[in-house]
Design an enzyme around this catalytic site. Structure first.
Site, mmCIF file in Angstrom:
data_model
loop_
_atom_site.group_PDB
_atom_site.id
_atom_site.type_symbol
_atom_site.label_atom_id
_atom_site.label_comp_id
_atom_site.label_asym_id
_atom_site.label_seq_id
_atom_site.Cartn_x
_atom_site.Cartn_y
_atom_site.Cartn_z
ATOM 1 N N TYR A 1 10.463 6.428 -2.916
ATOM 2 C CA TYR A 1 9.405 7.447 -2.913
ATOM 3 C C TYR A 1 9.957 8.800 -3.373
ATOM 4 C CZ TYR A 1 5.449 10.196 -1.058
ATOM 5 O OH TYR A 1 4.374 11.046 -0.915
ATOM 6 N N ASP A 2 11.046 9.234 -2.715
ATOM 7 C CA ASP A 2 11.590 10.574 -2.991
ATOM 8 C C ASP A 2 12.069 10.696 -4.437
ATOM 9 O OD1 ASP A 2 11.288 10.429 -0.279
ATOM 10 O OD2 ASP A 2 13.270 11.186 0.239
ATOM 11 N N ARG B 1 1.991 6.770 10.232
ATOM 12 C CA ARG B 1 2.353 8.181 10.199
ATOM 13 C C ARG B 1 2.085 8.796 11.562
ATOM 14 N NH1 ARG B 1 1.177 11.184 4.910
ATOM 15 N NH2 ARG B 1 3.353 11.682 5.259
ATOM 16 N N VAL B 2 2.703 9.935 11.784
ATOM 17 C CA VAL B 2 2.718 10.441 13.149
ATOM 18 C C VAL B 2 1.318 10.814 13.640
ATOM 19 C CG1 VAL B 2 3.300 12.850 12.563
ATOM 20 C CG2 VAL B 2 4.030 11.862 14.726
ATOM 21 N N VAL B 3 0.518 11.458 12.802
ATOM 22 C CA VAL B 3 -0.800 11.909 13.274
ATOM 23 C C VAL B 3 -1.686 10.696 13.578
ATOM 24 C CG1 VAL B 3 -2.904 13.165 12.658
ATOM 25 C CG2 VAL B 3 -0.670 14.131 12.085
ATOM 26 N N ASN C 1 -0.728 7.531 14.126
ATOM 27 C CA ASN C 1 -0.163 6.768 15.254
ATOM 28 C C ASN C 1 -0.533 7.398 16.595
ATOM 29 O OD1 ASN C 1 1.106 4.792 13.819
ATOM 30 N ND2 ASN C 1 3.179 5.293 14.482
ATOM 31 N N PHE C 2 -0.252 8.690 16.731
ATOM 32 C CA PHE C 2 -0.478 9.341 18.029
ATOM 33 C C PHE C 2 -1.962 9.300 18.410
ATOM 34 C CE2 PHE C 2 3.443 12.460 18.178
ATOM 35 C CZ PHE C 2 4.293 11.367 18.118
ATOM 36 N N ASP D 1 15.373 10.402 8.416
ATOM 37 C CA ASP D 1 14.187 11.134 8.883
ATOM 38 C C ASP D 1 14.507 12.635 8.908
ATOM 39 O OD1 ASP D 1 11.548 10.152 10.520
ATOM 40 O OD2 ASP D 1 12.227 12.110 11.216
ATOM 41 N N PRO D 2 13.812 13.439 8.092
ATOM 42 C CA PRO D 2 14.156 14.871 8.069
ATOM 43 C C PRO D 2 13.963 15.535 9.431
ATOM 44 C CG PRO D 2 12.773 14.284 6.192
ATOM 45 C CD PRO D 2 12.781 13.103 7.106
HETATM 46 P P1 NAD Z 1 -3.053 7.176 0.123
HETATM 47 O O1 NAD Z 1 -2.120 6.028 0.261
HETATM 48 O O2 NAD Z 1 -4.229 7.237 1.030
HETATM 49 O O3 NAD Z 1 -3.580 7.287 -1.366
HETATM 50 C C1 NAD Z 1 -2.878 6.823 -2.481
HETATM 51 C C2 NAD Z 1 -3.852 6.020 -3.337
HETATM 52 O O4 NAD Z 1 -3.161 5.559 -4.503
HETATM 53 C C3 NAD Z 1 -4.394 4.784 -2.628
HETATM 54 O O5 NAD Z 1 -5.791 4.748 -2.750
HETATM 55 C C4 NAD Z 1 -3.722 3.617 -3.350
HETATM 56 O O6 NAD Z 1 -4.502 2.446 -3.340
HETATM 57 C C5 NAD Z 1 -3.528 4.199 -4.730
HETATM 58 N N1 NAD Z 1 -2.450 3.570 -5.500
HETATM 59 C C6 NAD Z 1 -1.198 3.271 -5.084
HETATM 60 N N2 NAD Z 1 -0.504 2.703 -6.084
HETATM 61 C C7 NAD Z 1 -1.343 2.664 -7.153
HETATM 62 C C8 NAD Z 1 -1.214 2.192 -8.486
HETATM 63 N N3 NAD Z 1 -0.060 1.643 -8.912
HETATM 64 N N4 NAD Z 1 -2.260 2.299 -9.316
HETATM 65 C C9 NAD Z 1 -3.430 2.818 -8.888
HETATM 66 N N5 NAD Z 1 -3.618 3.287 -7.644
HETATM 67 C C10 NAD Z 1 -2.575 3.206 -6.789
HETATM 68 O O7 NAD Z 1 -2.168 8.482 0.257
HETATM 69 P P2 NAD Z 1 -2.589 10.024 0.273
HETATM 70 O O8 NAD Z 1 -2.083 10.582 1.536
HETATM 71 O O9 NAD Z 1 -4.001 10.206 -0.085
HETATM 72 O O10 NAD Z 1 -1.662 10.584 -0.899
HETATM 73 C C11 NAD Z 1 -2.160 10.885 -2.196
HETATM 74 C C12 NAD Z 1 -1.055 11.500 -3.027
HETATM 75 O O11 NAD Z 1 -0.582 12.689 -2.410
HETATM 76 C C13 NAD Z 1 0.155 10.577 -3.181
HETATM 77 O O12 NAD Z 1 0.649 10.695 -4.489
HETATM 78 C C14 NAD Z 1 1.152 11.137 -2.202
HETATM 79 O O13 NAD Z 1 2.475 10.897 -2.618
HETATM 80 C C15 NAD Z 1 0.808 12.621 -2.224
HETATM 81 N N6 NAD Z 1 1.201 13.270 -0.966
HETATM 82 C C16 NAD Z 1 0.498 13.063 0.185
HETATM 83 C C17 NAD Z 1 0.928 13.682 1.354
HETATM 84 C C18 NAD Z 1 0.195 13.517 2.667
HETATM 85 O O14 NAD Z 1 0.636 14.073 3.665
HETATM 86 N N7 NAD Z 1 -0.921 12.809 2.737
HETATM 87 C C19 NAD Z 1 2.066 14.494 1.350
HETATM 88 C C20 NAD Z 1 2.765 14.646 0.154
HETATM 89 C C21 NAD Z 1 2.316 14.049 -0.998
HETATM 90 N N1 UDP Z 2 7.072 9.926 14.208
HETATM 91 C C1 UDP Z 2 7.077 9.722 15.583
HETATM 92 N N2 UDP Z 2 6.291 8.738 16.078
HETATM 93 C C2 UDP Z 2 5.497 7.959 15.311
HETATM 94 C C3 UDP Z 2 5.482 8.182 13.907
HETATM 95 C C4 UDP Z 2 6.301 9.163 13.402
HETATM 96 O O1 UDP Z 2 7.769 10.419 16.337
HETATM 97 O O2 UDP Z 2 4.792 7.079 15.858
HETATM 98 C C5 UDP Z 2 7.910 11.011 13.658
HETATM 99 C C6 UDP Z 2 8.780 10.604 12.482
HETATM 100 O O3 UDP Z 2 10.020 10.079 12.925
HETATM 101 C C7 UDP Z 2 8.928 11.920 11.751
HETATM 102 C C8 UDP Z 2 7.621 12.652 12.021
HETATM 103 O O4 UDP Z 2 7.042 11.988 13.149
HETATM 104 O O5 UDP Z 2 9.986 12.663 12.303
HETATM 105 C C9 UDP Z 2 6.664 12.609 10.846
HETATM 106 O O6 UDP Z 2 6.554 11.266 10.416
HETATM 107 P P1 UDP Z 2 5.533 10.806 9.281
HETATM 108 O O7 UDP Z 2 5.857 9.380 8.982
HETATM 109 O O8 UDP Z 2 4.156 11.144 9.682
HETATM 110 O O9 UDP Z 2 5.852 11.727 8.034
HETATM 111 P P2 UDP Z 2 7.171 12.119 7.235
HETATM 112 O O10 UDP Z 2 8.394 11.636 7.961
HETATM 113 O O11 UDP Z 2 7.014 11.494 5.906
HETATM 114 O O12 UDP Z 2 7.103 13.604 7.227
#
Ligand code: NAD
Ligand code: UDP
Ligand code: UDP
Length: 323
Positions: A150-151, A191-193, A195-196, A278-279
């Site tokens: 991802y990163d 994800r944390v939000v 899940n919680f 995990d950051p």
């Molecule tokens: P999400 O998983 O809900 O949405 C991603 C969408 O992309 C999904 O609908 C999935 O089906 C689609 N997808 C995945 N692979 C695909 C492919 N190969 N071809 C076509 N569609 C594909 O996630 P999100 O939270 O809505 O994130 C949207 C974007 O924002 C992502 O690029 C993500 O990296 C970025 N982003 C989100 C967050 C966050 O906190 N939500 C933070 C940083 C970056």
């Molecule tokens: N986390 C947690 N409990 C959970 C899920 C996540 O304590 O049930 C922590 C996780 O280890 C991280 C933070 O919450 O430190 C945010 O996690 P998330 O996966 O939402 O996002 P990201 O790590 O990508 O910022």
């Protein structure tokens, strides 16, 4: 007669996902035509079901790692699974989505001379050694770990955006999105939000990874989208990368306590192992967004959590969690 602004045809890749579906809503409200492209890997028809009969909305099931030939004026490239559980499920496909997906969407933008915005991420900073993170920080990223697909995929996508900009004079916008939450998050994305909230609503134990003192800064989806849309309509010299997020920092323990308080849950906390890489801290410096986009978030965590909790509560009531 409608203004040109209102008649644009806009492509949203990942448009059936959490952020993408809200973006489709907002763009349609603004009068644009919207083409939503998604392979439904993590997105769902439920997120866009209310749009399927909209006269200016079109859904295309398509994987962005394959070429796409359509005609549009603007592209928001959001396609990519965002939660660790999902992006680590098929890490090779995750890198392909970021890298091949970016190449295809940039190729499309180049052919059409269309403006293109990349949904990048705070993960490009990795486990940051600088706090808060500003755009000139190059990051501290493990290239071979579980989060690397991802990163590094997102870092390479940024590289491609800037090379297409320099080499082909493409009009690009790169948004570095920090943790965002809200209705239509995937309930099982780990994800944390989500899940919680799910744990609190079901009276299950709330899983704190590590000691819970690690921090994140949570931005509500409406605030995030306002910034992304402002970035798209900013002057051509505003390419980014530009941080978008909420600078208000919380520990995971504070988040758990807030969610327990709002839901009135009797859930207890349980401590689990911290995932690798995990950051420890994450908080955006949003000075650039304030200056260039005249934007800052306005929705407080409690307020945003309330509407997110209402959404998940409704899913549970209607038995739609695994639907
Ligand atoms: P999400 O998983 O809900 O949405 C991603 C969408 O992309 C999904 O609908 C999935 O089906 C689609 N997808 C995945 N692979 C695909 C492919 N190969 N071809 C076509 N569609 C594909 O996630 P999100 O939270 O809505 O994130 C949207 C974007 O924002 C992502 O690029 C993500 O990296 C970025 N982003 C989100 C967050 C966050 O906190 N939500 C933070 C940083 C970056
Ligand atoms: N986390 C947690 N409990 C959970 C899920 C996540 O304590 O049930 C922590 C996780 O280890 C991280 C933070 O919450 O430190 C945010 O996690 P998330 O996966 O939402 O996002 P990201 O790590 O990508 O910022
Ligand atoms: N591409 C696409 N739609 C288009 C134009 C291009 O999907 O309308 C894809 C195509 O698969 C190509 C990629 O974008 O491989 C990169 O295009 P570019 O023109 O930059 O490079 P080239 O065609 O020379 O590989």
């Amino acid at each position: 007669m409608r203004e040109y602004e209102e008649e644009k045809r806009i492509l949203v890749t990942g448009g059936a996902g959490f952020l993408g579906s809200h973006l489709c809503d907002r763009l349609l409200e603004g009068g644009s035509e919207v083409i939503c492209v998604d392979n439904l890997f993590t997105g769902s028809r439920r997120n866009i079901s209310h749009l399927l009969s909209h006269p200016r909305f079109e859904f295309m099931r398509h994987d962005v790692t394959f070429p796409l030939y359509i005609e549009v004026d603007e592209i928001y490239n959001l396609a990519c699974p965002a939660s660790p559980i999902h992006y680590q499920h098929d890490p090779v496909q995750t890198t392909k989505t970021s890298v091949h997906g970016a190449i295809n969407m940039l190729g499309l933008a180049k052919r059409l001379n269309a403006k293109i915005l990349q949904a990048s991420t705070s993960e490009v900073y990795g486990d940051p050694k600088v706090h808060p993170q500003s755009e000139d920080y190059w990051g501290h990223v493990n290239p071979i770990g579980y989060r690397s697909c991802y990163d590094e995929g997102k870092r390479c996508a940024e590289t491609l955006f800037f090379d297409y900009h320099r080499q082909h004079k493409l009009n690009i916008k790169v948004a570095r999105i920090f943790n965002t939450y809200g209705p239509r998050m995937h309930p099982n994305d780990g994800r944390v939000v989500s899940n919680f909230i799910m744990q609190a609503l079901q009276g299950k134990k709330i899983t704190i990874y590590g000691d819970g003192l690690q921090t994140r800064s949570f931005c509500y989806v409406d605030d995030l989208l306002s910034a992304m849309m402002r970035l798209m309509s900013s002057p051509d010299d505003v390419t980014g990368p530009i941080n978008i997020g909420n600078p208000h920092e919380f520990t995971m323990l504070e988040l758990a306590e807030l969610i327990i308080d709002i839901t009135g849950s009797s859930s207890e906390l349980v401590f689990k192992e911290l995932p690798s890489d995990d950051p420890l801290q994450r908080k955006p410096n949003i000075s650039l967004a304030r200056e260039k986009l005249n934007w800052e978030p306005t929705i407080q965590l409690r307020q945003g959590l309330e509407s997110t909790i209402t959404y998940f509560d409704d899913l549970l009531d209607r038995n739609l969690i695994n639907a």
